[in-house]
Design an enzyme around this catalytic site. Sequence first.
Site, PDB file in Angstrom:
ATOM      1  N   GLU A   1      -1.782  -6.915   7.220  1.00 59.24           N
ATOM      2  CA  GLU A   1      -0.455  -6.704   7.789  1.00 59.24           C
ATOM      3  C   GLU A   1      -0.257  -7.633   8.985  1.00 59.24           C
ATOM      4  O   GLU A   1      -1.224  -8.089   9.612  1.00 59.24           O
ATOM      5  CB  GLU A   1      -0.308  -5.234   8.224  1.00 59.24           C
ATOM      6  CG  GLU A   1       1.003  -4.865   8.897  1.00 59.24           C
ATOM      7  CD  GLU A   1       2.227  -5.131   8.038  1.00 59.24           C
ATOM      8  OE1 GLU A   1       2.541  -6.331   7.842  1.00 59.24           O
ATOM      9  OE2 GLU A   1       2.872  -4.171   7.582  1.00 59.24           O
TER      10      GLU A   1
ATOM     11  N   HIS B   1       0.826  -1.212   0.000  1.00 56.00           N
ATOM     12  CA  HIS B   1       0.000   0.000   0.000  1.00 56.00           C
ATOM     13  C   HIS B   1       0.861   1.262   0.000  1.00 56.00           C
ATOM     14  O   HIS B   1       2.006   1.270   0.460  1.00 56.00           O
ATOM     15  CB  HIS B   1      -0.934   0.008   1.206  1.00 56.00           C
ATOM     16  CG  HIS B   1      -0.211   0.017   2.527  1.00 56.00           C
ATOM     17  ND1 HIS B   1       0.331   1.160   3.079  1.00 56.00           N
ATOM     18  CD2 HIS B   1       0.066  -0.981   3.395  1.00 56.00           C
ATOM     19  CE1 HIS B   1       0.908   0.868   4.224  1.00 56.00           C
ATOM     20  NE2 HIS B   1       0.771  -0.432   4.439  1.00 56.00           N
TER      21      HIS B   1
END
EC number: 5.4.2.11
Length: 248
Positions: A87, A9
């Site tokens: 994550e 990202h």
Amino acid sequence: MYKLVLIRHGESTWNLENRFTGWVDVDLTETGADQARQAGKLLKDAGLGFDVAYTSVLKRAIRTLWHVQDEMDLMWIPVRNEWRLNERHYGALAGLNKAETAAKFGDEQVLVWRRSYDTPPPALEPTDPRASYDDPRYANVPRNEIPLTECLKDTVARVMPLWNESIAPDIQSGKRVVIAAHGNSIRALVKYLDQISDDDIVGLNIPNGTPLVYELDADLRPLRHYYLGDQDAIAASLAAVASQGKAR
């Protein structure tokens, strides 16, 4: 030959503030949105296209994918939002400033927490409001699979079933796959693809918003991989990621 594209990202608000983020659902900064749009332009200019996209259930990765799709005029392709691509969970470190944490515990300890393969940070208490048990996006995830902390080994263990059961079969069926995810879920995939040792994975960093292209053989073994974009800028980005966990 198959191609697979991995994208971490773009810069998030807590990347900017140098905070441990993990499963906390922070958004992109405007710089992060620009990085994602630039990634889409680079992919389009390279003549790459996609048939299916994978991302996590966290908005910084989802929005990165949206910007990439928009730049490539691929808003219509199917997208799979998978919690397994989240994550790594940073446990009780979530929300803490990395440099301040390093000043308190030492650079070496924070490097172990950030980059070692099998040492997790201190866990959240189950009653901590940062725990994800009641988050509706994990309603279908067994409670015992929702972490209170993770090391990279744990992240690999949750990412690999998705690779084996969905991503790899999609690639081998001829679908062109893009994955917009996070630093450590991408490190997990890269570790597997490149057969990186548990010791050497400590030194691997992934830059924000930069397409990583893998060319794979029929057995999905890498022939080569490369980042798209200005190589000097990518090197600077990697150095910045590497220094995030050091005391100022």
